[in-house]
Design an enzyme around this catalytic site. Structure first.
Site, short mmCIF file in Angstrom:
data_model
loop_
_atom_site.label_atom_id
_atom_site.label_comp_id
_atom_site.label_asym_id
_atom_site.label_seq_id
_atom_site.Cartn_x
_atom_site.Cartn_y
_atom_site.Cartn_z
N SER A 97 -19.12 61.10 83.85
CA SER A 97 -18.87 59.78 83.27
C SER A 97 -17.38 59.43 83.26
CB SER A 97 -19.49 59.71 81.88
OG SER A 97 -19.45 58.40 81.40
N ASP A 237 -15.99 52.43 83.82
CA ASP A 237 -15.71 53.87 83.83
C ASP A 237 -16.20 54.46 85.15
OD1 ASP A 237 -18.48 53.95 83.36
OD2 ASP A 237 -18.37 55.62 81.95
N ASP A 239 -18.72 56.36 86.37
CA ASP A 239 -20.08 56.20 86.88
C ASP A 239 -20.59 54.77 86.69
OD1 ASP A 239 -20.16 56.57 84.16
OD2 ASP A 239 -21.93 57.87 84.14
N ASP A 241 -21.31 52.84 84.05
CA ASP A 241 -22.31 52.43 83.07
C ASP A 241 -21.66 51.90 81.79
OD1 ASP A 241 -21.42 54.81 82.01
OD2 ASP A 241 -23.41 55.65 81.66
#
Ligand code: MG
Length: 453
Positions: A97, A237, A239, A241
């Protein structure tokens, strides 16, 4: 080793806490959990170690008999979308992440693209039990490769027709060298917006800024929004999400205010609707959603729990203080890109400035404090705190830790799962009231600890 298995995912430092060896074993544990059957979609982020972990993970997974489909580097909402649309039994995504570049990990998804909750603990148990499913040489799964471009095209074709902006605004997009680089600038341009990009080449060393989209990492974006006279800016960010927004004056906007603005519009379109918000969100969410004729459902912190509550309550929107946004008209998992497109559509149709919209919503002072508390008594102390507030006649919500409501504010106390701490969040309508509440909570905490020792 055990600490890399967290409530919602697996995460650690590459080759210190999570290696190719670990990833293969995680793949085997996941395949065992799936009974060595069905198809699994696997995606990955832009980290330098993601390809290694993906290969190892997929090998382990296929060795149990599961058919593996990799779709390469795509944002996690795109991988979730592919999992949902294809006939997959589950999904997995290689990412850490927003963590620093030396970290990496794995997140598991259900067939509808939402994240695992209690299933993560079952996979952890299998991992440590060593009781693995091993397919015979002639019953192993195949590893197929899907093109990331084709998956992204499929995703774009699904979301593009759902937006009809009127005026073409100028938007600055900062993917932070993460996977949003592959989607956000192109999709905004496709809808006719003028796009200025920043840090928009995937690069797992994150040379542009830290991957976490928090205010102190977004100075370049704030400057560029002002310098280009853009209508707003958005930062993702690694990834993709989570997304944080910057208004036309170059100010980072409180995440709840973005959620409120979009949720109000969706409620207006539908005539009614429930909005899911975690227990950390400001009380402006209840106040503003009520004005729009909607209703708020509070849930425990964690994007996977928001998704579960949205399904259960048939909600029209979901949000977290951590900038996860859910627009269930598209799907149940979080996707900040569709929310940023909705925001752009709202601004382009109303002609209003984002700065004006956010300033019309009140801002309440908030503070975060950590109280050191020994792990052996942490949960007992929490019980004492709840008892104490109840005895004083306050209403206490124990959805996640303890959320105590006061006339002019609220307090949230949550024991940390990983460190000897109890975390406190306090919000009040005025600074003076905030100081009073913080004072009161510290006293209740101290008294609870004193009673325990
Ligand atoms: Mg993320």
């Amino acid at each position: 080793m055990e600490h890399i298995f967290r409530a919602y995912d697996i995460r650690g430092i590459f080759n210190r806490e999570i290696s190719a060896h670990t990833a293969a074993k995680i793949g085997i544990a996941f395949g065992t959990y799936l009974d060595g059957e069905g198809k699994v979609l696997v995606g990955r982020d832009s980290r330098t170690t993601s390809r290694i972990l993906e290969s190892a993970f997929c090998s382990g997974l296929a060795s149990t008999g599961v058919e593996v489909y990799t779709t390469g580097m795509v944002p996690i909402p795109v991988a979730n979308f592919k999992t949902l649309k294809g006939d997959f039994k589950a999904g997995a995504y290689i990412t850490a992440s927003h963590n620093p570049p030396e970290y990496n990990g794995v997140r598991f998804r259900r067939e509808d693209g939402t994240g695992y909750t209690k299933e993560n603990m079952e996979i952890k148990e299998i991992f440590f039990s060593g009781k693995f499913k091993k397919a015979n040489w002639n019953e192993i799964g195949e590893i197929y490769r899907l093109s990331s471009e084709a998956t992204i095209r499929e995703y774009s074709e699904y979301i593009l027709p759902k937006f009809k902006p009127e005026k073409k605004l100028k938007v600055v997009i900062d993917p932070g060298n993460g996977t949003a680089s592959l989607t956000a600038p192109y999709i905004f341009r496709e809808l006719g917006f003028e796009v200025v990009t920043l840090n928009s080449q995937p690069d797992g060393t994150f040379p542009g800024r830290e991957s976490e989209p928090k205010a102190e990492n977004l100075r370049d974006l704030m400057e560029l929004v002002k310098a280009t006279g853009a209508h707003f800016g958005v930062a993702f960010d690694g990834d993709a999400d989570r997304a944080v927004f910057v208004d036309d004056l170059g100010r980072v906007v409180q995440n709840e205010k973005i959620g409120i603005t979009v949720a109000k519009q969706i409620i207006a379109e539908k005539g009614r609707g429930k909005v899911v918000a975690n227990v950390e969100c400001s009380s402006i969410v209840e106040e503003e959603i009520a004005k729009a004729g909607g209703e708020v459902v509070r849930v425990r912190v964690g994007d996977v729990f928001v998704a579960e509550a949205i399904k259960k309550h048939g909600a029209v929107f979901g949000m977290e203080t951590s900038a996860h946004y859910f627009y269930p008209e598209f799907y149940y998992f979080d996707d900040p890109l569709v929310v940023s497109l909705k925001l752009a559509e709202i601004l382009s149709r109303s002609g209003e400035k984002l700065s004006k919209i956010v300033d019309d919503i009140p801002s309440y002072p908030k503070l975060h404090e950590n109280y050191p508390c020994d792990d052996r008594i942490k949960f007992k102390v929490m019980e004492k705190i709840v008892e104490s507030f109840k005895a004083q006649g306050y209403s206490v919500d124990t959805t996640d830790g303890a959320r105590v409501l006061f006339e002019k504010g609220w307090v949230l106390l949550r024991p940390s799962n990983t460190t000897p701490l109890i975390r406190a969040t306090v919000e009040a309508t005025t600074q003076e009231e905030l100081n009073n509440l913080a004072e009161l909570v510290r006293a209740v905490f101290k008294e609870a600890v004193r009673e325990m020792s």
